[in-house]
Design an enzyme around this catalytic site. Structure first.
Site, PDB file in Angstrom:
ATOM      1  N   GLY A 102      -2.822   6.099   3.158  1.00 40.76           N
ATOM      2  CA  GLY A 102      -2.612   5.171   4.267  1.00 40.76           C
ATOM      3  C   GLY A 102      -1.240   4.512   4.248  1.00 40.76           C
ATOM      4  O   GLY A 102      -0.668   4.287   3.176  1.00 40.76           O
ATOM      5  N   GLY A 148       0.406  -1.400  -7.251  1.00 39.82           N
ATOM      6  CA  GLY A 148       0.108  -1.035  -5.867  1.00 39.82           C
ATOM      7  C   GLY A 148      -0.758  -2.095  -5.196  1.00 39.82           C
ATOM      8  O   GLY A 148      -1.599  -2.725  -5.853  1.00 39.82           O
ATOM      9  N   GLY A 149      -0.551  -2.292  -3.903  1.00 42.08           N
ATOM     10  CA  GLY A 149      -1.390  -3.215  -3.135  1.00 42.08           C
ATOM     11  C   GLY A 149      -1.236  -4.628  -3.620  1.00 42.08           C
ATOM     12  O   GLY A 149      -0.131  -5.121  -3.813  1.00 42.08           O
ATOM     13  N   ASP A 150      -2.377  -5.289  -3.847  1.00 41.92           N
ATOM     14  CA  ASP A 150      -2.375  -6.648  -4.386  1.00 41.92           C
ATOM     15  C   ASP A 150      -2.790  -6.574  -5.859  1.00 41.92           C
ATOM     16  O   ASP A 150      -3.743  -5.875  -6.195  1.00 41.92           O
ATOM     17  CB  ASP A 150      -3.371  -7.517  -3.603  1.00 41.92           C
ATOM     18  CG  ASP A 150      -3.374  -8.922  -4.142  1.00 41.92           C
ATOM     19  OD1 ASP A 150      -2.586  -9.740  -3.657  1.00 41.92           O
ATOM     20  OD2 ASP A 150      -4.159  -9.198  -5.089  1.00 41.92           O
ATOM     21  N   ASP A 170       3.377   1.378 -11.722  1.00 42.80           N
ATOM     22  CA  ASP A 170       2.250   2.300 -11.632  1.00 42.80           C
ATOM     23  C   ASP A 170       2.546   3.504 -10.763  1.00 42.80           C
ATOM     24  O   ASP A 170       3.547   3.549 -10.085  1.00 42.80           O
ATOM     25  CB  ASP A 170       1.071   1.581 -10.958  1.00 42.80           C
ATOM     26  CG  ASP A 170       0.302   0.730 -11.930  1.00 42.80           C
ATOM     27  OD1 ASP A 170       0.463   0.952 -13.126  1.00 42.80           O
ATOM     28  OD2 ASP A 170      -0.438  -0.144 -11.466  1.00 42.80           O
ATOM     29  N   LYS A 187       1.981   7.743 -15.291  1.00 42.49           N
ATOM     30  CA  LYS A 187       2.449   9.123 -15.082  1.00 42.49           C
ATOM     31  C   LYS A 187       1.290  10.017 -14.725  1.00 42.49           C
ATOM     32  O   LYS A 187       0.342  10.153 -15.471  1.00 42.49           O
ATOM     33  CB  LYS A 187       3.132   9.638 -16.349  1.00 42.49           C
ATOM     34  CG  LYS A 187       4.604   9.357 -16.325  1.00 42.49           C
ATOM     35  CD  LYS A 187       5.327  10.202 -17.342  1.00 42.49           C
ATOM     36  CE  LYS A 187       6.731   9.682 -17.508  1.00 42.49           C
ATOM     37  NZ  LYS A 187       7.140   9.528 -18.881  1.00 42.49           N
ATOM     38  N   MET A 220     -11.234   3.448  -4.230  1.00 43.51           N
ATOM     39  CA  MET A 220     -11.515   4.378  -5.340  1.00 43.51           C
ATOM     40  C   MET A 220     -12.841   5.108  -5.127  1.00 43.51           C
ATOM     41  O   MET A 220     -13.603   5.307  -6.075  1.00 43.51           O
ATOM     42  CB  MET A 220     -11.565   3.627  -6.680  1.00 43.51           C
ATOM     43  CG  MET A 220     -10.257   2.947  -7.019  1.00 43.51           C
ATOM     44  SD  MET A 220     -10.348   1.996  -8.536  1.00 43.51           S
ATOM     45  CE  MET A 220     -10.909   0.409  -7.929  1.00 43.51           C
ATOM     46  N   THR A 260      -2.706  -5.818   0.505  1.00 44.42           N
ATOM     47  CA  THR A 260      -3.671  -4.911  -0.102  1.00 44.42           C
ATOM     48  C   THR A 260      -3.993  -3.721   0.800  1.00 44.42           C
ATOM     49  O   THR A 260      -4.049  -3.855   2.026  1.00 44.42           O
ATOM     50  CB  THR A 260      -4.980  -5.641  -0.476  1.00 44.42           C
ATOM     51  OG1 THR A 260      -5.885  -4.666  -0.991  1.00 44.42           O
ATOM     52  CG2 THR A 260      -5.624  -6.325   0.723  1.00 44.42           C
ATOM     53  N   PRO A 281       0.780  -1.234   0.000  1.00 42.30           N
ATOM     54  CA  PRO A 281       0.000   0.000   0.000  1.00 42.30           C
ATOM     55  C   PRO A 281       0.817   1.291   0.000  1.00 42.30           C
ATOM     56  O   PRO A 281       0.261   2.357  -0.164  1.00 42.30           O
ATOM     57  CB  PRO A 281      -0.786  -0.103   1.311  1.00 42.30           C
ATOM     58  CG  PRO A 281       0.123  -0.879   2.200  1.00 42.30           C
ATOM     59  CD  PRO A 281       0.815  -1.879   1.312  1.00 42.30           C
TER      60      PRO A 281
HETATM   61  N1  SAH Z   1      -4.626  -3.252  -5.940  1.00 41.45           N
HETATM   62  C1  SAH Z   1      -4.735  -2.186  -4.980  1.00 41.45           C
HETATM   63  C2  SAH Z   1      -5.952  -1.316  -5.203  1.00 41.45           C
HETATM   64  C3  SAH Z   1      -5.947  -0.589  -6.512  1.00 41.45           C
HETATM   65  S1  SAH Z   1      -7.316   0.472  -6.714  1.00 41.45           S
HETATM   66  C4  SAH Z   1      -4.705  -2.775  -3.565  1.00 41.45           C
HETATM   67  O1  SAH Z   1      -4.795  -3.982  -3.395  1.00 41.45           O
HETATM   68  O2  SAH Z   1      -4.513  -1.991  -2.626  1.00 41.45           O
HETATM   69  C5  SAH Z   1      -6.670   1.995  -6.100  1.00 41.45           C
HETATM   70  C6  SAH Z   1      -7.360   2.367  -4.810  1.00 41.45           C
HETATM   71  O3  SAH Z   1      -6.739   1.700  -3.726  1.00 41.45           O
HETATM   72  C7  SAH Z   1      -7.265   3.824  -4.444  1.00 41.45           C
HETATM   73  O4  SAH Z   1      -8.248   4.585  -5.104  1.00 41.45           O
HETATM   74  C8  SAH Z   1      -7.525   3.777  -2.955  1.00 41.45           C
HETATM   75  O5  SAH Z   1      -8.874   3.615  -2.674  1.00 41.45           O
HETATM   76  C9  SAH Z   1      -6.824   2.494  -2.566  1.00 41.45           C
HETATM   77  N2  SAH Z   1      -5.462   2.747  -2.068  1.00 41.45           N
HETATM   78  C10 SAH Z   1      -4.324   2.269  -2.561  1.00 41.45           C
HETATM   79  N3  SAH Z   1      -3.276   2.663  -1.813  1.00 41.45           N
HETATM   80  C11 SAH Z   1      -3.785   3.419  -0.820  1.00 41.45           C
HETATM   81  C12 SAH Z   1      -3.224   4.122   0.274  1.00 41.45           C
HETATM   82  N4  SAH Z   1      -1.914   4.127   0.495  1.00 41.45           N
HETATM   83  N5  SAH Z   1      -4.047   4.787   1.103  1.00 41.45           N
HETATM   84  C13 SAH Z   1      -5.375   4.794   0.891  1.00 41.45           C
HETATM   85  N6  SAH Z   1      -5.949   4.156  -0.118  1.00 41.45           N
HETATM   86  C14 SAH Z   1      -5.174   3.468  -0.971  1.00 41.45           C
END
Ligand code: SAH
Length: 492
Positions: free
Chosen positions: A199, A87-89, A34, A56, A170, A117, A11
């Site tokens: 976060g 980002g995330g998963d 990304d 970008k 989102m 995630t 994250p």
């Molecule tokens: N695959 C990602 C999500 C991608 S969609 C995952 O598993 O986390 C992108 C959304 O993820 C953003 O609009 C937001 O809602 C959330 N997000 C990702 N990183 C974040 C962060 N550091 N703090 C808050 N929300 C985050």
């Protein structure tokens, strides 16, 4: 044949990258990444790997999904080890599945490294456990994003019936619609609800409120993406379990000016305590390749009574040269070994020898004092243009010595843009030697440095910072631990 590894970067907090993800990045030849991937993770990409940014933000010109899919395929067909960093998963609202379709059809081997995630970890950093037996028995992750031109298609009645925690990704733009949808479905207006922006990052911001009031409060606070919305009774625990915002360095931005190869642990420790740590290496030590003076000294070690090192780089270079001359640690028998501090002593230990002498305070003034007791010729192996305290004392005492430069400190001229954006607010900058001060100031010509608070590791470093008119604080001891304590105590 090439291959693609889809890697979840977590994250934002670089510590939340998995070990497997890290390995994949370090072995990559091409990395396609990304917008939400943190700079600290991008810095793991090998220098000779190709980096392709498909998110970008500035140009507002995101690479279309089909094009990303084609880039992955093309690079793999060029026999490259490709990492697709997301980002995330990668499979949770990450379009990871779409990116694999072309690869699968073309018979390209691929793997998936799941990531931490944001849906679960961002609430955790805001003190919100997404489930708790007293409050709920399920958690639901929902996208708040509507396809272009379409309405939100969320079944609010169904969500309300679950009685579980609701996590919306989102959802910033749709926040009012989401809350209204839940209220219309009969959810209590005073249901706890929270929004967490950026976060797990040093500038994380959270807002805990109720379903009814959240949209207005979020608007007032100017909440922006990326943010996560959490609705459910578990949000009422957020203030009690608030650990991240309470970290001792939360809210502080610290620029680390040490050489890159030495900055790792300091940067990591600052981050663990919640600081925004920015690597900005201002100097680099370069061992002298041709060094007849050192060769001469190594050839005549028996002439000396004492061998002195003033930084961990010293023993490294010295022993390399010693081995090149066909000799080893036995050549040091009978010599008193002096080290300026514990790190330098440790560097000696790596080569099987122990420092006899480490001054109580780790700077050259105190080292000079400690050396007063030594009789006979002293060999100083240190940086060119080192502190004058040592040679001056030896001269005063009439102790013969050779001052052999074994490495040079060169300025690396880091990219000032990394710091420019930070100078508007109070900013801590760590200085671990006089040369880091010079390197820092010279990298920022014409800038107003009034917001800079130089956190200096010793008196001599502080004196240098004062010369440039910087505000300073100085650590009690010349150690990283002591410097960390000093940084914690600074009031902004
Ligand atoms: N695959 C990602 C999500 C991608 S969609 C995952 O598993 O986390 C992108 C959304 O993820 C953003 O609009 C937001 O809602 C959330 N997000 C990702 N990183 C974040 C962060 N550091 N703090 C808050 N929300 C985050």
């Amino acid at each position: 044949m090439g291959s693609v590894i889809l890697v979840g970067a977590g994250p934002g907090d670089p510590g939340l990258l998995t070990q497997k993800g890290r390995q994949a990045i370090e072995n990559a030849q091409v990395v396609v990444y990304d917008r939400l991937v943190s700079p600290a993770i991008l810095s793991l990409i090998p220098k000779d790997a190709e980096k392709i940014n498909v998110g970008k933000e500035s140009s507002n010109h995101l690479v279309p999904q089909e094009e990303i899919n084609r880039i992955l395929l093309r690079k793999a067909q060029e026999d490259k080890r490709v990492v697709r960093l997301k980002g995330g998963d990668p499979f949770l609202f990450g379009r990871g599945g779409e990116e694999l379709e072309l690869l699968e059809a073309a018979g390209i081997p691929f793997q998936v490294v799941p990531g931490v995630t944001s849906a679960l970890s961002v609430p955790a950093y805001a003190g919100i456990p997404v489930t708790h037996r007293d409050f709920c028995s399920s958690v639901h992750i929902i996208t708040g994003h509507a396809r272009a031109g379409a309405e939100l298609s969320i079944d609010f009645d169904a969500l309300k019936r679950t009685g579980g925690t609701l996590v919306f990704l989102m959802g910033v733009t749709s926040l009012p619609k989401i809350c209204k949808g839940l209220l219309d479905a009969g959810m209590a207006p005073d249901m706890p609800a929270a929004v967490v922006e950026r976060g797990t990052l040093p500038r994380q911001r959270k807002l805990v409120s109720t379903l009814e009031r959240l949209p207005l409060e979020a608007e007032k606070a100017g909440v922006k993406s990326p943010a996560i919305i959490v609705v459910g009774k578990v949000c009422s625990l957020s203030n009690r379990f608030d650990w991240f915002d309470c970290l001792s360095l939360k809210g502080k931005t610290v620029v680390v000016t040490r050489p890159e190869d030495r900055s790792g642990t300091l940067t990591q420790r600052l981050r663990e305590l919640g600081a925004e740590a920015v690597d900005y290496p201002c100097i680099r030590t370069v061992a002298r390749e041709e060094n007849p003076e050192l060769e001469e000294a190594i050839g005549n070690l028996s002439r000396y009574r004492c061998l002195v090192f003033t930084s961990p780089a010293g023993p490294e270079i010295f022993f390399r040269r010693l081995r090149a001359a066909g000799r080893d640690a036995r050549a040091l028998s009978g010599l008193t070994l002096a080290a300026i501090g514990p790190k330098t002593a440790k560097a000696l230990e790596k080569h099987g020898v122990t420092a006899d002498l480490v001054p109580e305070t780790y700077d050259s003034d105190h080292l000079a004092k400690a050396l007063e007791a030594v009789e006979g010729p002293v060999l100083l192996c240190r940086a060119s243009r080192g502190s004058t305290a040592l040679p001056e004392m030896l001269e005063r005492k009439g102790i013969p010595f050779a001052d052999v430069p074994i490495y040079d400190t060169v300025y690396t001229a880091p990219d000032p843009q990394k710091v420019d954006a930070l100078l508007g607010e109070k900013l801590l900058v760590t200085f671990t030697s006089a040369s880091t001060v010079r390197g820092f100031v010279e990298s920022l010509p014409g800038r107003d440095l009034k917001n800079v608070i130089g956190c200096c590791i010793g008196k001599q470093t502080e004196a240098e910072a004062k010369k440039y008119g910087l505000t300073t604080v100085v650590s009690q001891e010349a150690t990283m631990e002591s410097l960390m304590e000093t940084i914690k105590e600074v009031r902004l």
